[in-house]
Each structure stands twice: as structure tokens, then as C-alpha cells.
Motif scaffolding. Structure first.
Motif, PDB file in Angstrom:
ATOM      1  N   GLN A   1       0.845  -1.204   0.000  1.00  0.00           N
ATOM      2  CA  GLN A   1       0.000   0.000   0.000  1.00  0.00           C
ATOM      3  C   GLN A   1       0.886   1.263   0.000  1.00  0.00           C
ATOM      4  N   LYS A   2       1.943   1.197   0.829  1.00  0.00           N
ATOM      5  CA  LYS A   2       2.862   2.358   0.887  1.00  0.00           C
ATOM      6  C   LYS A   2       3.514   2.582  -0.478  1.00  0.00           C
ATOM      7  N   MET A   3       3.922   1.492  -1.104  1.00  0.00           N
ATOM      8  CA  MET A   3       4.602   1.608  -2.410  1.00  0.00           C
ATOM      9  C   MET A   3       3.659   2.191  -3.456  1.00  0.00           C
ATOM     10  N   GLU A   4       2.426   1.709  -3.444  1.00  0.00           N
ATOM     11  CA  GLU A   4       1.447   2.191  -4.428  1.00  0.00           C
ATOM     12  C   GLU A   4       1.199   3.679  -4.224  1.00  0.00           C
ATOM     13  N   TYR A   5       1.066   4.057  -2.956  1.00  0.00           N
ATOM     14  CA  TYR A   5       0.802   5.473  -2.635  1.00  0.00           C
ATOM     15  C   TYR A   5       1.975   6.334  -3.112  1.00  0.00           C
ATOM     16  N   ASP A   6       3.184   5.894  -2.783  1.00  0.00           N
ATOM     17  CA  ASP A   6       4.376   6.674  -3.178  1.00  0.00           C
ATOM     18  C   ASP A   6       4.505   6.740  -4.701  1.00  0.00           C
ATOM     19  N   ALA A   7       4.114   5.654  -5.373  1.00  0.00           N
ATOM     20  CA  ALA A   7       4.219   5.647  -6.843  1.00  0.00           C
ATOM     21  C   ALA A   7       3.240   6.643  -7.449  1.00  0.00           C
ATOM     22  N   LEU A   8       2.047   6.738  -6.836  1.00  0.00           N
ATOM     23  CA  LEU A   8       1.040   7.684  -7.349  1.00  0.00           C
ATOM     24  C   LEU A   8       1.478   9.125  -7.099  1.00  0.00           C
ATOM     25  N   VAL A   9       2.083   9.362  -5.924  1.00  0.00           N
ATOM     26  CA  VAL A   9       2.592  10.717  -5.638  1.00  0.00           C
ATOM     27  C   VAL A   9       3.690  11.054  -6.639  1.00  0.00           C
ATOM     28  N   TRP A  10       4.596  10.102  -6.862  1.00  0.00           N
ATOM     29  CA  TRP A  10       5.722  10.338  -7.781  1.00  0.00           C
ATOM     30  C   TRP A  10       5.183  10.692  -9.177  1.00  0.00           C
ATOM     31  N   SER A  11       4.212   9.923  -9.632  1.00  0.00           N
ATOM     32  CA  SER A  11       3.655  10.135 -10.983  1.00  0.00           C
ATOM     33  C   SER A  11       3.072  11.534 -11.109  1.00  0.00           C
ATOM     34  N   SER A  12       2.349  11.958 -10.072  1.00  0.00           N
ATOM     35  CA  SER A  12       1.676  13.279 -10.109  1.00  0.00           C
ATOM     36  C   SER A  12       2.717  14.390 -10.157  1.00  0.00           C
ATOM     37  N   LEU A  13       3.799  14.220  -9.370  1.00  0.00           N
ATOM     38  CA  LEU A  13       4.801  15.295  -9.276  1.00  0.00           C
ATOM     39  C   LEU A  13       5.750  15.313 -10.468  1.00  0.00           C
ATOM     40  N   HIS A  14       5.817  14.213 -11.243  1.00  0.00           N
ATOM     41  CA  HIS A  14       6.809  14.156 -12.323  1.00  0.00           C
ATOM     42  C   HIS A  14       6.195  14.138 -13.720  1.00  0.00           C
ATOM     43  N   GLY A  15       4.885  14.432 -13.795  1.00  0.00           N
ATOM     44  CA  GLY A  15       4.287  14.539 -15.131  1.00  0.00           C
ATOM     45  C   GLY A  15       4.101  13.219 -15.842  1.00  0.00           C
ATOM     46  N   LEU A  16       3.978  12.138 -15.067  1.00  0.00           N
ATOM     47  CA  LEU A  16       3.637  10.837 -15.683  1.00  0.00           C
ATOM     48  C   LEU A  16       2.115  10.817 -15.785  1.00  0.00           C
ATOM     49  N   LEU A  17       1.606  11.573 -16.752  1.00  0.00           N
ATOM     50  CA  LEU A  17       0.180  11.911 -16.764  1.00  0.00           C
ATOM     51  C   LEU A  17      -0.452  11.690 -18.133  1.00  0.00           C
ATOM     52  N   VAL A  18      -1.742  11.430 -18.115  1.00  0.00           N
ATOM     53  CA  VAL A  18      -2.559  11.418 -19.336  1.00  0.00           C
ATOM     54  C   VAL A  18      -3.869  12.148 -19.026  1.00  0.00           C
ATOM     55  N   GLY A  19      -4.592  12.533 -20.061  1.00  0.00           N
ATOM     56  CA  GLY A  19      -5.911  13.133 -19.860  1.00  0.00           C
ATOM     57  C   GLY A  19      -6.878  12.040 -19.437  1.00  0.00           C
ATOM     58  N   ASP A  20      -7.767  12.372 -18.502  1.00  0.00           N
ATOM     59  CA  ASP A  20      -8.710  11.395 -17.959  1.00  0.00           C
ATOM     60  C   ASP A  20      -9.908  11.284 -18.902  1.00  0.00           C
ATOM     61  N   ARG A  21     -10.231  10.034 -19.278  1.00  0.00           N
ATOM     62  CA  ARG A  21     -11.364   9.848 -20.207  1.00  0.00           C
ATOM     63  C   ARG A  21     -12.648  10.415 -19.618  1.00  0.00           C
ATOM     64  N   ASN A  22     -12.729  10.488 -18.252  1.00  0.00           N
ATOM     65  CA  ASN A  22     -13.983  10.960 -17.629  1.00  0.00           C
ATOM     66  C   ASN A  22     -14.122  12.477 -17.708  1.00  0.00           C
ATOM     67  N   SER A  23     -13.079  13.163 -18.211  1.00  0.00           N
ATOM     68  CA  SER A  23     -13.183  14.633 -18.269  1.00  0.00           C
ATOM     69  C   SER A  23     -13.335  15.063 -19.730  1.00  0.00           C
ATOM     70  N   GLN A  24     -14.322  15.862 -20.025  1.00  0.00           N
ATOM     71  CA  GLN A  24     -14.630  16.249 -21.415  1.00  0.00           C
ATOM     72  C   GLN A  24     -13.458  16.997 -22.047  1.00  0.00           C
ATOM     73  N   ILE A  25     -12.806  17.863 -21.258  1.00  0.00           N
ATOM     74  CA  ILE A  25     -11.839  18.763 -21.927  1.00  0.00           C
ATOM     75  C   ILE A  25     -10.391  18.333 -21.683  1.00  0.00           C
ATOM     76  N   SER A  26     -10.186  17.125 -21.134  1.00  0.00           N
ATOM     77  CA  SER A  26      -8.801  16.737 -20.800  1.00  0.00           C
ATOM     78  C   SER A  26      -7.959  16.483 -22.050  1.00  0.00           C
ATOM     79  N   GLY A  27      -8.609  16.416 -23.224  1.00  0.00           N
ATOM     80  CA  GLY A  27      -7.839  16.215 -24.458  1.00  0.00           C
ATOM     81  C   GLY A  27      -7.550  17.511 -25.170  1.00  0.00           C
ATOM     82  N   THR A  28      -8.080  18.640 -24.615  1.00  0.00           N
ATOM     83  CA  THR A  28      -7.838  19.918 -25.310  1.00  0.00           C
ATOM     84  C   THR A  28      -7.233  20.972 -24.378  1.00  0.00           C
ATOM     85  N   VAL A  29      -7.571  20.920 -23.090  1.00  0.00           N
ATOM     86  CA  VAL A  29      -7.059  21.940 -22.163  1.00  0.00           C
ATOM     87  C   VAL A  29      -5.994  21.333 -21.244  1.00  0.00           C
ATOM     88  N   PRO A  30      -4.743  21.756 -21.373  1.00  0.00           N
ATOM     89  CA  PRO A  30      -3.697  21.206 -20.507  1.00  0.00           C
ATOM     90  C   PRO A  30      -4.011  21.518 -19.041  1.00  0.00           C
TER      91      PRO A  30
END
Ligand SMILES: Nc1ncnc2c1ncn2[C@@H]1O[C@H](COP(=O)(O)OP(=O)(O)O)[C@@H](O)[C@H]1O
Ligand SMILES: N[C@H](CCC(=O)N[C@@H](CS)C(=O)NCCC(=O)O)C(=O)O
Ligand SMILES: [Mg+2]
Length: 504
Positions: A40-69
Motif C-alpha cells: 500500500q505504501k509503495m502504491e501510494y508513493d508511486a502515485l505521488v511520484w507520478s503526479s509530481l513528475h508529469g507521468l500523466l494522461v488526460g482522464d477519459r472521464n473529463s470532457q476537456i482533458s484532451g484539449t485543455v492542458p
């Protein structure tokens, strides 16, 4: 798999494990056996790392995530720990990368080979027909691309039974997610370092992965070969792009890392429709789009029929091809990367037409899986009998287009019954069965235990100006992992996750 590992809270280093088929496979750690609290700790740290380092994609659940950075972002799907991969096969994949680059360049120069090989396909595949039409216009105009830039990725699977590294496909257009792939390598190195007292794994066994800086460097060198400091790099994009952060990593690196003397290598993003509306050719062949001279056209769209909803997009593709801008890829490079050409190159004595060095030919041929056209009736009959041993592929890119299992039999029987030329739209390929490994896949913040198979893509860059080869190198890797039961493996297509490799 029956293998023993040290008690869960102190998983030791490389273990030998017995796979389902009785083969011994090096397992680095069994993620399914890690203590739940630790996990659980590893998963949490991995998610924090991803958020802080731009390991990101637009979320399919958001209408404008493919057009608005910056809006509707979610971490890119990843495997929590790297996949073990034999160092010998890693080296093999890296060593043949420059040879595939050279092969693509030679094939691209043989207009007759491209036209003849695809001549039946174009009759039944409208998309291939249009691409070939642009290519033949360039042949008629005796258009020469003196400066050629390729940013490719050659994908492989390691066949469990034979231990052969077999090529899945060679991508010569819009090879993507390489920046995200680099970030996953860094994420895994960070986790192995942070949890070393539990995992006892060496972060240095995850190979350096500098794909997006090497690709940015290749773009900037192509820009400087064009030799017009005011010119820009134009990225051809789709109207909606949830994988925009992978593209932004490249464009920002280009701007920040590769300024030339006092000039910044700036990039602009345009859709094919915008290029049709805003683009023009000057009498000397210079491409001007929205008032900017374009030195390099870098395609991150235009690889599939969905990108050409009207004649406007085709006009844009033709306009760019006719220009003196450096296309990445040119229409000839694009065609050289089709699955039909992959299958034609696997025929006896064909590689010899393009490569001189006998060792190169042997090393390329070594990684060819079985590849056939549907004109080979023995193979078609075998595929009807044992469809699970084959994959049937149309001339498409981007994931989600292949035919597997019983659908292979149904489709082959249908085409046979109709007796149409449709069989030229497909190729048949030997299905490759990689070893299964236990893994933890993390998607939308949720971790799931699975048994998975992986596909290693080696990025490579090729830049040539007339007879001078300026770049011909391997540029890092993209490891993709998917649940073993799923046929496709694309990350953007939604079935795969990003991964990295731990050399064993
Ligand atoms: N010969 C094969 N054996 C096993 N899986 C395959 C084979 N060919 C393709 N696949 C699976 O299908 C996916 C898509 O096939 P690919 O040829 O890469 O098409 P695309 O150009 O759409 O990515 C691959 O990522 C892989 O997961
Ligand atoms: N939207 C476009 C997507 C471009 C695209 O699909 N590229 C294919 C080769 S054509 C590919 O390389 N796929 C590897 C990542 C995966 O598995 O999803 C982009 O990102 O620019
Ligand atoms: Mg692919």
C-alpha cells in the motif's frame, strides 16, 4: 508457478522460478507476495511520484482533458515494479535498432517495391490507396527527400518456448508514449531505491531511458539541417489528444534543451484541417503554415483513416509532402512501416535487396516471426484449423485493429467464400506467446494483481542529409505490459500499462 521466495517482508533478489510450462524464468520479486501494508505504501508513493513528475494522461472521464492542458489529468497507467528481462535479449534488440533504421531508409527509396508490394492492398483498403496515391504523385514529380528523419520504434515479444526475441511490428509514424516510458523507468528506479531494504533489488539494473531527450535532439538536428533559423517544427496533432503530456515533454525539451546559439527551436501544433486552411507552398517549395516557415513536420496524427474525415485532411497531407519541409515520416517512410511491407520483407531474398552486410541480414531475419500473405493457401488452411496460433492484421496503426482466435477462422472463411480480393487487406502472423509474470497494475489510482505478458519497444532515430548519416542510434525503450488474457496491448487503446525492465 511453483517457486519459493524469502518471507514476504524481505523479498530477496533474483529468484529462479518454474513457469507454468516448466521453463525456468528469472523472477526478480513476486509482487503478489509482498506484505500488503508495504504494498500500500509503495502504491501510494508511486502515485505521488507520478503526479509530481508529469507521468500523466488526460482522464477519459473529463470532457476537456484532451484539449485543455492541466485539466482532468490522471496518472498514466503503470506496472508497480519493473519486468525482468534477459540482458542478452535487451542487447540484441538495441544492436539491431540502427540496422532497422537503415533498412527503412533503403526501402523508402525503392518506390517500385513500395508500389508493387501494396498494389493489391490498395484495391481493397481505401486508406492505403490514398497514401499510395500521394506516394505515386511524388514519384511522378521526381520529388527527392534529401534530408530524411525517422523516429521509429521496433516492438518485440520474447517467445517463452523458443526464447527467441521476435518483432511484433516496426512503427515508422507517430511512435508515441516514449516520454511516459522514460518516466516509468525513473519511477521504478526511485521505488527500488526507496524500498531497497525490502526488495533487495539494484536500481542500476533498470537501463537508462533517455528517449525523449534523444528524440528532441534528433528533431533539433533536423531543424538545423534545414538551416533557416526562423523556421519552426510543426507537430501534426489530433483535435483531441489525451496523450498530450507525452507530446509536451518532447516539445518543451526541444525548446529548453536544444536552443541553437541564440535561436530557440520552437514548435507549433496544428491539426490536418488547420494545415489545409492555413498552409501554403511558396514557389521554391517552402511550407508556410499560419505565417510560419516550417522546417520539420512531426506527425503525431495522420497514421489512421480516422484522422482523415474529409478531403481537407488529405489536401493537407499532400501539401506537406510536396514541400521542402523535412517530414517525420515522409510518405515513403510511412509506407515502409506498414504491416504488408513487414510481411514482404520476411520473404526469402528480399532483405538482400536492401542490405549488403550479411551479418546484418542474419540479425534482422533472426527476429522475424512467421509472416504470410493470405495468398499462401497452406497457411490459410492451417490458420483455419488452428486460429489460436495466428494473428490477422489489417494495414492499420494505433492498436485495436487485429483479429485473433476464432475470429481469424471466421474472417478467413468469409473472405474465401466471397472469393473477393479482400484477402490483400490483411497479413497473417505467427502468434507469439511470451512468459506470464505476476504483476501489480495501477490504473486510475487502483492497484490490481494480474498475470501479465509484456512487449518491449526499442525507440530509434535516423537523420540523413544526402549521403551523410547524422544520427543512426537506439533511443531508449517503451515497455508495455498487459493482462495475459487480453489480445491487444496498447496503452492508449486502454488494454496495456506502461512498464520498465530489470535486466536479469
Ligand atoms: N504476433 C503476435 N503475437 C502476439 N501478440 C501480438 C502479435 N502481433 C500483435 N500482437 C498484439 O497486438 C497488439 C497490436 O498489434 P500491432 O501489430 O502492434 O498493431 P498496432 O500497429 O495497432 O500497434 C500488440 O501490441 C500485441 O499486444
Ligand atoms: N494520439 C497519438 C497516438 C499515436 C499512436 O497510437 N502511436 C502508436 C504507433 S502508431 C504507438 O506508438 N503506441 C504506443 C503507445 C500505446 O501503446 O498506446 C499520440 O500519442 O501522439
Ligand atoms: Mg503496435
Amino acid at each position: 508457478a511453483n517457486f519459493s521466495i524469502a518471507q514476504a517482508s524481505k523479498c530477496s533478489g533474483v529468484e529462479e522460478m518454474e513457469t507454468h510450462q516448466g521453463n525456468s524464468m528469472s523472477l526478480i520479486v513476486d509482487p503478489h507476495k509482498i506484505d500488503p501494508q508495504l504494498l500500500q505504501k509503495m502504491e501510494y508513493d508511486a502515485l505521488v511520484w507520478s503526479s509530481l513528475h508529469g507521468l500523466l494522461v488526460g482522464d477519459r472521464n473529463s470532457q476537456i482533458s484532451g484539449t485543455v492542458p492541466g485539466v482532468g489529468m490522471v496518472h498514466a497507467p503503470f506496472s508497480l515494479l519493473p519486468m525482468p528481462f534477459p540482458e542478452s535479449h535487451w542487447k540484441q534488440a538495441c544492436q539491431i535498432a540502427p540496422i532497422f533504421n537503415e533498412l527503412v531508409d533503403r526501402v523508402s527509396l525503392d518506390g517500385k517495391f513500395l508500389q508493387d508490394s501494396l498494389s493489391r492492398t490498395k484495391k481493397v483498403d481505401a486508406f492505403t490507396y490514398r497514401l499510395l496515391g500521394i506516394h505515386s504523385k511524388m514519384l511522378d514529380a521526381k520529388k527527392i527527400e534529401e534530408i530524411r528523419l525517422g523516429l521509429h520504434r521496433s516492438d518485440y515479444m520474447l517467445d517463452e518456448q523458443t526464447k527467441l526475441l521476435l518483432q511484433i511490428e516496426l512503427n515508422t509514424i507517430s511512435s508515441s508514449s516514449f516520454a511516459l516510458g522514460c518516466l516509468v523507468s525513473e519511477l521504478h528506479r526511485s521505488l527500488l531505491h526507496q524500498y531497497k531494504q525490502y526488495l533487495a533489488l539494484n536500481p542500476e539494473r533498470i537501463p537508462q531511458n533517455n528517449a525523449f531527450t534523444q528524440f528532441a535532439e534528433a528533431l533539433s538536428k533536423a531543424w538545423s539541417e534545414y538551416n533557416n533559423p526562423r523556421a519552426v517544427v510543426m507537430v501534426v496533432v489530433q483535435t483531441e489528444e489525451r496523450n498530450m503530456y507525452d507530446q509536451h515533454w518532447l516539445c518543451t525539451t526541444l525548446k529548453e534543451r536544444y536552443p541553437f546559439e541564440t535561436y530557440q527551436v520552437t514548435s507549433i501544433k496544428k491539426t490536418l484541417a488547420e494545415i489545409d486552411a492555413l498552409g501554403e507552398l511558396l514557389p521554391d517549395g517552402t511550407l508556410v503554415v499560419d505565417g510560419e516557415v516550417v522546417a520539420v513536420v512531426y506527425f503525431r496524427a495522420g497514421y489512421g483513416p480516422r484522422d482523415y474525415p474529409s478531403e481537407s485532411e488529405w489536401r493537407a497531407r499532400l501539401l506537406m509532402e510536396q514541400s521542402s519541409a523535412i517530414k517525420c515520416p515522409s510518405i515513403a517512410y510511412h509506407l515502409a512501416g506498414t504491416k504488408k511491407i513487414q510481411q514482404e520483407l520476411a520473404k526469402p531474398n528480399v532483405l538482400e535487396r536492401f542490405l549488403e552486410n550479411k551479418d546484418d541480414i542474419v540479425n534482422i531475419r533472426k527476429c522475424f516471426a512467421g509472416l504470410w500473405s493470405l495468398e499462401d493457401s497452406n497457411i490459410v488452411n492451417d490458420a483455419i484449423e488452428k486460429p489460436g496460433l495466428y494473428v490477422m492484421k489489417p494495414q492499420r496503426e494505433g492498436g485495436g485493429n487485429n483479429i485473433y482466435g476464432d475470429d481469424v477462422r471466421e474472417t478467413l472463411l468469409r473472405i474465401e467464400k466471397e472469393g473477393s480480393e479482400e484477402n490483400a487487406a490483411y497479413i497473417l502472423m505467427q502468434r507469439i506467446f511470451p512468459a506470464l509474470f505476476p504483476a501489480i497494475l495501477v490504473r486510475q489510482g487502483i492497484s490490481q494483481k494480474h498475470h501479465v505478458v509484456s512487449e518491449l519497444g526499442i525507440n530509434a532515430a535516423y537523420l540523413r542529409n544526402k549521403t551523410k548519416v547524422i544520427i543512426n542510434e537506439e533511443c531508449g525503450y517503451l515497455m508495455r505490459t498487459k493482462v495475459s488474457s487480453s489480445d491487444e496491448g496498447g496503452v492508449i487503446a486502454g488494454t496495456g500499462v506502461l512498464d520498465s525492465i530489470y535486466l536479469v
